[in-house]
Design an enzyme around this catalytic site. Structure first.
Site, mmCIF file in Angstrom:
data_model
loop_
_atom_site.group_PDB
_atom_site.id
_atom_site.type_symbol
_atom_site.label_atom_id
_atom_site.label_comp_id
_atom_site.label_asym_id
_atom_site.label_seq_id
_atom_site.Cartn_x
_atom_site.Cartn_y
_atom_site.Cartn_z
ATOM 1 C CG ASN A 69 -1.845 -1.197 1.233
ATOM 2 O OD1 ASN A 69 -2.018 -1.837 0.207
ATOM 3 N ND2 ASN A 69 -2.424 -1.492 2.377
ATOM 4 C CB VAL A 70 1.186 4.055 -2.146
ATOM 5 C CG1 VAL A 70 1.985 3.080 -2.996
ATOM 6 C CG2 VAL A 70 -0.203 4.286 -2.766
ATOM 7 C CG ASP A 71 -2.870 3.311 2.580
ATOM 8 O OD1 ASP A 71 -2.064 3.062 3.501
ATOM 9 O OD2 ASP A 71 -3.725 2.489 2.191
ATOM 10 C CD GLU A 79 -12.841 -12.209 -3.950
ATOM 11 O OE1 GLU A 79 -11.805 -12.131 -4.645
ATOM 12 O OE2 GLU A 79 -13.920 -11.700 -4.279
ATOM 13 C CB ALA A 136 -7.735 -7.147 6.750
ATOM 14 C CB CYS A 139 18.179 19.756 -10.126
ATOM 15 S SG CYS A 139 16.769 18.657 -10.301
ATOM 16 C CG ASN A 173 -7.504 -11.720 0.316
ATOM 17 O OD1 ASN A 173 -7.638 -10.540 0.638
ATOM 18 N ND2 ASN A 173 -7.526 -12.098 -0.938
ATOM 19 C CG HIS A 208 4.007 -1.241 -4.752
ATOM 20 N ND1 HIS A 208 2.812 -1.904 -4.906
ATOM 21 C CD2 HIS A 208 4.963 -2.125 -5.126
ATOM 22 C CE1 HIS A 208 3.043 -3.133 -5.351
ATOM 23 N NE2 HIS A 208 4.335 -3.288 -5.482
ATOM 24 C CB CYS A 219 13.744 19.424 -7.920
ATOM 25 S SG CYS A 219 15.152 18.952 -6.898
HETATM 26 ZN ZN LIG Z 1 16.197 17.555 -8.362
#
Ligand SMILES: [Zn+2]
Length: 249
Positions: free
Chosen positions: A105-107, A222, A239, A157, A220, A122, A154
């Site tokens: 998860n990216v949360d 399923e 879960a 740069c 899970n 991820h 950025c």
């Molecule tokens: Zn940069």
């Protein structure tokens, strides 16, 4: 669903616990699964922002898409599943043993629930980094800032910033993989929770754990299709219901 109260795990008796989580853990927080219909990645794909090249070709569109997703995540709260995993980590670590949570998860909801040892396979939607791979700007937390439609430059740069997530065609972060592998090689209990179990390299983690001699559980909504014989036990259900039960709650 099976009664799990009888199978509460004595977490402190395991010397190395590794938990792999996927989108299923965040569903009860109101976040969509990634690969299912209407999921985040389906939207990314349909917006043609999934390919790594989009970062260079359309950096502002990529930024705007993930800014919107970030706002959604910001409003979501950790659920009983996230909280149970943070409690499990405390139990294992208080016993002086090793614990690692590997998430697809990216949360960032695990950290918000109190998990400390987290590997984000991820990346994280809450962080940004420079789109120039040669730039030395380290990834940084956006803390709710930069919600705009254009990727900010950025500070090192001036190349456009990008979300610190792994897009299709991009390598998983090497340090994350190495940390995960090291923990798997020495674990004696492995759980995969809320993940289809079919996306590599995460799908191979159970085999590493099995090779290390660990007890392996799959939790899970399923069943896996086809099922994976590397898992000793399979528990079906949400879960946020199963994880508290494994704590005896
Ligand atoms: Zn940069």
């Amino acid at each position: 669903m099976r009664d799990t109260s009888a199978i509460a795990i004595h977490w402190e008796t395991y010397r190395g616990v590794v938990v792999l989580t996927g989108a299923g853990v965040s569903v009860a927080s109101g976040l969509p699964t990634y690969r299912g219909k209407g999921g985040l990645w389906e939207k990314v794909e349909s917006a043609k922002l999934a390919d790594a090249a989009a970062i260079f070709e359309r950096p502002h569109e990529v930024w705007a898409f993930f800014s919107k997703a970030r706002l959604h995540v910001h409003k979501a709260a950790p659920n009983a599943g996230h909280q149970a995993l943070a409690s499990i980590e405390r139990l294992v670590r208080e016993a002086g043993h090793d614990f690692l949570l590997i998430t697809q998860n990216v949360d960032g909801l695990h950290q918000r629930a109190g998990s400390g040892e987290v590997v984000e396979l991820h990346g994280s939607i809450t962080k940004a980094r420079c789109s120039d791979p040669g730039c030395d700007l380290p990834p940084f937390d956006l803390q709710g800032k930069h919600k705009g439609k254009r990727a900010p430059p950025c500070p090192h740069c001036t190349a456009p910033l990008r979300p610190d997530v792994v897009l299709f065609g991009e390598m998983l972060p090497t340090d994350a993989i190495q940390r995960a592998k090291h923990a798997l090689d020495t674990c004696d209990l492995f759980l995969a929770v809320g993940t289809s179990g079919t996306v590599y390299p995460a799908a191979s983690f159970v085999r590493s754990a099995e090779y290390a001699g660990a007890r392996t559980l799959y939790l899970n909504l399923e069943a896996m299709d086809p099922s994976d014989p590397a898992f000793d036990e399979v528990l079906l259900g949400p879960a946020e219901v199963l994880l508290p039960r494994l704590l005896g709650l």
